[in-house]
Design an enzyme around this catalytic site. Structure first.
Site, PDB file in Angstrom:
ATOM      1  N   GLU A  10       0.815  -1.223   0.000  1.00 31.10           N
ATOM      2  CA  GLU A  10       0.000   0.000   0.000  1.00 31.10           C
ATOM      3  C   GLU A  10       0.847   1.272   0.000  1.00 31.10           C
ATOM      4  O   GLU A  10       0.386   2.322  -0.453  1.00 31.10           O
ATOM      5  CB  GLU A  10      -0.950   0.018   1.203  1.00 31.10           C
ATOM      6  N   HIS A 115      -5.207   0.923   7.089  1.00 33.51           N
ATOM      7  CA  HIS A 115      -5.908  -0.204   7.723  1.00 33.51           C
ATOM      8  C   HIS A 115      -4.953  -0.843   8.723  1.00 33.51           C
ATOM      9  O   HIS A 115      -3.761  -0.522   8.734  1.00 33.51           O
ATOM     10  CB  HIS A 115      -6.378  -1.239   6.692  1.00 33.51           C
TER      11      HIS A 115
HETATM   12 ZN   LIG Z   1      -0.730  -4.723   2.600  1.00 34.38          ZN
END
Ligand SMILES: [Zn+2]
Length: 272
Positions: A10, A115
């Site tokens: 990410e 997250h």
């Molecule tokens: Zn990841």
């Protein structure tokens, strides 16, 4: 000198959407190339600093993202799952330093694709009254083995989260989050150059950076996105229900805490 790299996706430059990060995403294979090349730049930096061994742990989703035939020939890499230590599988006291590449901020903080382990399950993880995302939790695992985390790469919010937890850490900001699915990115070439330079710089500062030392006992509070997830995870005997969405448990050992956290996520995640 041995260097351990935990590689997520990410926080890689150019990655901003589920189409990049999910196995069935139409842009996933492109994102895997971007991730692999950033990892290779990190390996190049470690080797030019003087590392004699570099091990990369593929730390995203399926944990089968790194492209074998494109990997730097001098590094070994861990691919596949399940893994007992997940994003930190392979860490041991033999390593002199750990690097978190392509990382992201914790759920609820600003930051691209933020997250904590499972975006469909976890709202927050709190240990001894400190909110902890993947950066802090994985740095805690490295600390159990006495290994300092010297560099985190990702967006500016991942960098801030790392600095809040480890003030002397080096960071490489390869993109600026505009919102959770939008970022202003460095070109792949500039991101790779920055990562190589920051890897060398961070490893050169090594004597100044201590490993994280978290003292037990650990009171762990896990808050889920909704009560149904807590209902499902409640079959694990160690947990006490605090409110509709939060479980709590206590343990003296950080690895045990980590394993319980992952077990709860796996059980609750079975609902998704
Ligand atoms: Zn990841």
């Amino acid at each position: 000198m041995k260097v351990f790299i935990s590689a997520d996706i990410e926080g890689v430059a150019g990655v901003v959407h589920r189409e990049h990060t999910a196995r069935d995403g139409r842009e996933h294979d492109r994102a895997r190339v971007l991730m692999t090349e950033e990892v290779n730049s990190c390996i190049e930096g470690a080797l030019s600093w003087g590392a004699t061994e570099v091990v990369v742990n593929d730390s995203h989703g399926t944990m089968r993202n790194l492209i074998p035939e494109a990997m730097h020939p001098e590094a070994e890499y861990i691919t596949g799952s399940p893994k007992m230590l997940a994003m930190m599988e392979g860490i041991s006291p033999e390593f002199d330093a750990a690097i978190f590449l392509g990382y992201h901020s914790r759920m609820g903080n600003h930051g691209i694709l933020n997250h904590t382990f499972h975006g469909g399950v976890i709202r927050n993880i709190r240990i001894n009254n400190q909110d902890m995302g993947e950066i802090a939790l994985n740095a805690g695992i490295a600390g159990v083995f006495g290994v300092p985390v010297v560099l985190v790469t990702g967006c500016q919010y991942a960098a801030k989260e790392a600095l809040d937890f480890i003030p002397e850490i080096e960071t490489a900001v390869v993109k600026h989050t505009i919102n959770r699915q939008t970022a202003k990115n460095l070109s792949p070439q500039k991101a790779r150059y920055l990562i190589k330079e920051k890897t060398i710089a961070s490893l050169s500062c090594l004597p100044k950076i201590q490993s994280v030392s978290l003292q037990g006992p650990f009171l762990v509070e896990i808050t889920y996105l909704h009560p149904g997830l807590a209902d499902a995870a409640e079959i694990l005997p160690t947990v006490e229900r605090v409110n509709s969405t939060t479980h709590r448990f206590e343990t003296d050992d950080f690895i045990t805490a980590f394993r319980y956290i992952r077990s709860l996520i796996a059980i609750a995640g079975g609902l998704n």
